[in-house]
Scaffold this motif. Sequence first.
Motif, short mmCIF file in Angstrom:
data_model
loop_
_atom_site.label_atom_id
_atom_site.label_comp_id
_atom_site.label_asym_id
_atom_site.label_seq_id
_atom_site.Cartn_x
_atom_site.Cartn_y
_atom_site.Cartn_z
N ILE A 1 0.85 -1.20 0.00
CA ILE A 1 0.00 0.00 0.00
C ILE A 1 0.89 1.25 0.00
N VAL A 2 1.94 1.23 0.82
CA VAL A 2 2.86 2.38 0.90
C VAL A 2 3.57 2.59 -0.44
N ASN A 3 4.03 1.49 -1.04
CA ASN A 3 4.74 1.60 -2.33
C ASN A 3 3.85 2.20 -3.41
N ASN A 4 2.58 1.85 -3.39
CA ASN A 4 1.64 2.47 -4.35
C ASN A 4 1.46 3.94 -4.03
N ALA A 5 1.17 4.22 -2.76
CA ALA A 5 0.81 5.59 -2.35
C ALA A 5 1.91 6.59 -2.67
N LYS A 6 3.16 6.20 -2.40
CA LYS A 6 4.26 7.17 -2.51
C LYS A 6 4.52 7.62 -3.95
N GLN A 7 3.98 6.89 -4.91
CA GLN A 7 4.15 7.29 -6.30
C GLN A 7 3.24 8.44 -6.70
N TYR A 8 2.23 8.72 -5.88
CA TYR A 8 1.20 9.66 -6.31
C TYR A 8 1.19 11.00 -5.59
N ALA A 9 1.25 10.97 -4.24
CA ALA A 9 0.92 12.20 -3.52
C ALA A 9 1.77 12.34 -2.27
N LYS A 10 1.75 13.55 -1.73
CA LYS A 10 2.44 13.81 -0.46
C LYS A 10 1.49 13.61 0.71
N THR A 11 0.19 13.70 0.42
CA THR A 11 -0.81 13.54 1.48
C THR A 11 -1.59 12.25 1.25
N ILE A 12 -1.65 11.45 2.29
CA ILE A 12 -2.33 10.17 2.19
C ILE A 12 -3.50 10.19 3.18
N VAL A 13 -4.69 9.96 2.68
CA VAL A 13 -5.88 9.96 3.54
C VAL A 13 -6.31 8.51 3.76
N ILE A 14 -6.32 8.10 5.02
CA ILE A 14 -6.80 6.75 5.34
C ILE A 14 -8.26 6.88 5.76
N THR A 15 -9.12 6.17 5.05
CA THR A 15 -10.55 6.27 5.33
C THR A 15 -11.14 4.86 5.32
N GLY A 16 -12.44 4.79 5.40
CA GLY A 16 -13.06 3.46 5.44
C GLY A 16 -14.46 3.50 4.85
N GLY A 17 -15.27 2.63 5.40
CA GLY A 17 -15.09 1.84 6.60
C GLY A 17 -14.66 2.68 7.81
N GLU A 18 -14.29 1.96 8.84
CA GLU A 18 -13.75 2.60 10.04
C GLU A 18 -12.32 2.12 10.22
N PRO A 19 -11.34 2.94 9.79
CA PRO A 19 -9.95 2.48 9.81
C PRO A 19 -9.43 2.10 11.19
#
Length: 209
Positions: free
Chosen positions: A69-87
Amino acid sequence: MDIKTKELVNKGIMLPLMEEFYTIQGEGAHTGTSAYFIRVGGCDVGCHWCDVKESWDAKLHPPTLSDEIVNNAKQYAKTIVITGGEPLMWNMQYLTASLQKEGLQTHIETSGAYELSGQWNWICLSPKKTKLPLDQIYHEAHELKMIIHNKNDFEFAEQEAAKVSDHCGLYLQPEWSKKEMITPMIVEYVMKNPKWKISLQTHKYLNIP
Ligand code: SF4
């Protein structure tokens, strides 16, 4: 789920990932800014107007390695929003520490109904009547986002606003299916009670995820 996978999920090394996407944050204090969203499955809060009911059953969402998940995320943005569901049904420590190690900002959108785990740059707390937040998170929240579905919800919003810290931003957001009726009520309420700001689901107006 086999025992080994369950163990990894308990440690947050794997998480039941529902979807992940790069988009624009549509709501609240960071409206209009680009962000990578990670939607984790599982929620038992039971809001009848929930627009992601398909997230509720965690078993439908495959345990996925947080490293992936981190490897995917870091290719796109500086801000990562974790949402859900209830994380916060899951242990968020490993994922958020790994994201921060990559220099990324970690934001969460949570009902606060479960114990706070993880390292957060921004906590958006959105309390629900059906399962109230635990006490601890009120002091940690940077933003309180109250969903207004009917006029009684203003009273609930005030009760919750009394529990957060002075530096927590206060937002009223119309529940999408009732927005035609509720938005004018929020406009009037905010003019009378200027400590609040309006939050709109601008991503839905823009027709983006
Ligand atoms: Fe849906 Fe969020 Fe309510 Fe859970 S807390 S039911 S995901 S709106």
